[in-house]
Design an enzyme around this catalytic site. Sequence first.
Site, mmCIF file in Angstrom:
data_model
loop_
_atom_site.group_PDB
_atom_site.id
_atom_site.type_symbol
_atom_site.label_atom_id
_atom_site.label_comp_id
_atom_site.label_asym_id
_atom_site.label_seq_id
_atom_site.Cartn_x
_atom_site.Cartn_y
_atom_site.Cartn_z
ATOM 1 C CG ASP A 42 83.418 -8.576 14.669
ATOM 2 O OD1 ASP A 42 84.518 -8.591 15.345
ATOM 3 O OD2 ASP A 42 82.387 -9.265 14.857
ATOM 4 C CG ASP B 44 85.976 -6.995 17.950
ATOM 5 O OD1 ASP B 44 86.175 -7.630 17.082
ATOM 6 O OD2 ASP B 44 84.822 -7.181 18.347
ATOM 7 C CG ASN C 20 80.710 -8.005 17.365
ATOM 8 O OD1 ASN C 20 80.136 -9.343 17.795
ATOM 9 N ND2 ASN C 20 81.887 -7.859 17.809
ATOM 10 C CB THR D 169 89.157 -9.694 17.079
ATOM 11 O OG1 THR D 169 88.890 -8.481 16.326
ATOM 12 C CG2 THR D 169 90.605 -9.883 17.392
ATOM 13 C CG PHE E 206 79.035 -14.375 15.878
ATOM 14 C CD1 PHE E 206 78.026 -14.045 15.300
ATOM 15 C CD2 PHE E 206 80.171 -13.266 15.568
ATOM 16 C CE1 PHE E 206 77.341 -13.068 14.632
ATOM 17 C CE2 PHE E 206 79.718 -11.916 14.533
ATOM 18 C CZ PHE E 206 78.713 -12.232 14.290
ATOM 19 C CG ASN E 207 84.551 -13.746 15.298
ATOM 20 O OD1 ASN E 207 83.702 -13.129 15.254
ATOM 21 N ND2 ASN E 207 85.438 -13.787 16.304
ATOM 22 C CG HIS F 252 85.060 -13.709 23.370
ATOM 23 N ND1 HIS F 252 84.799 -14.970 23.806
ATOM 24 C CD2 HIS F 252 83.838 -13.128 23.277
ATOM 25 C CE1 HIS F 252 83.582 -14.992 24.101
ATOM 26 N NE2 HIS F 252 82.881 -14.140 23.833
ATOM 27 C CG ASP F 253 87.282 -10.254 19.688
ATOM 28 O OD1 ASP F 253 87.309 -11.361 19.568
ATOM 29 O OD2 ASP F 253 86.464 -9.294 19.309
HETATM 30 C C1 BDR Z 1 83.238 -13.222 19.011
HETATM 31 O O1 BDR Z 1 82.064 -12.877 18.599
HETATM 32 C C2 BDR Z 1 82.032 -11.673 18.503
HETATM 33 O O2 BDR Z 1 80.660 -11.084 19.031
HETATM 34 C C3 BDR Z 1 82.965 -11.200 19.675
HETATM 35 O O3 BDR Z 1 83.265 -9.942 19.416
HETATM 36 C C4 BDR Z 1 84.163 -12.224 19.345
HETATM 37 O O4 BDR Z 1 84.884 -11.828 18.533
HETATM 38 C C5 BDR Z 1 82.896 -14.391 20.198
HETATM 39 O O5 BDR Z 1 82.243 -15.496 19.704
HETATM 40 CA CA CA Z 2 85.099 -9.664 17.519
#
Ligand code: BDR
Ligand code: CA
Length: 333
Positions: free
Chosen positions: A12, A17, A41, A143, A184-185, A261-262
Amino acid sequence: MSDKMKVILDCDTGSDDAVAIMTAILSPRIELLGVTTVAGNKEINFTTDNTLRVVDMLRSKVPVYRGCAESMVAKLLPSRHGSYSGMTGVTQDKLDEKGEVISYHHDRLPMPDPVSREQPEHAVWWLIDTLMKSDGDITLIPTGPLTNIGMAIRLEPRICKKIKQIIFMGGGFKVFNATSASEFNIWADPEAAQIVLTSGVPVTMVPLDATHQANFTREDEAELRAMNTPLATAVADLVDERIVAYNAYQPQELHDSAPIHDALCVAYLLDPEVLQDVRFMRVDVDISGGFADGATLCDTRAYPDRPRNCHVALGADRLRFSRMIIDLIRTFR
Ligand code: BDR
Ligand code: CA
């Protein structure tokens, strides 16, 4: 026969990412078969456009497939997403000194408009087709919200036997961002995440507990900037933007730093040592629509009542991670 690892990224895109995609494209040990896009996102138009931007910037020919624009079910109930405050717990955006909104991800990545175009086929059909024709040697790295993968599994469950492994960024053991209990994801599409976790495919979850230990610092940003290439400068800008946003909304234990993160999922495929304290557990997602909607429930008991289904990373080696990414970015001129 190539001994590269075959990978499909599902993103996303999004600033972090973007770094995950760069890492996969730049690594000589990965054969990136395609990037599928999903809403998360940003809306799908933006995440697809941003993915094309990254691919073009690296002069890559990796095909990009547009995927799902909405979660499988979660958005049908306004109450489920109603309390979302933008991944921060903060109800109002903060402004920087220029009066601009501080944000983790802007609609468009700061890179030239894409010249290449997305493929005509929908991401979910392409995933099914590619996996069914494969020798069972493809690693999926999602991701973003797991909508495309959940949909693909529902449409053609036989793909589960064809997926080598899934390494996804998402979830939390003790660290959360979307709500007090969820990341979030997973929160964005809890049903899809539960489908993935119960699919029987070998799954590794890279939750916030790990990614918040793999932060980029101002020193990393400076090292990237000193390379003075368009790619390194773009990544330095993304790192700066993320540090500003994390300082504003989610200050990190390591002062003046931000998780990417990703990219940690791709780094893990290249070097398993970047993840630490990886435990095999039973993980389920709360899809009840209550306070814990989208929570990844990790069963730490010695005798869980459902079979263990997921490797969960609780830590990461920050220096190993940042060194790998920075060195890969240095290779591109
Ligand atoms: C995840 O949420 C998105 O904002 C980032 O790209 C990451 O994959 C982190 O919680
Ligand atoms: Ca992401």
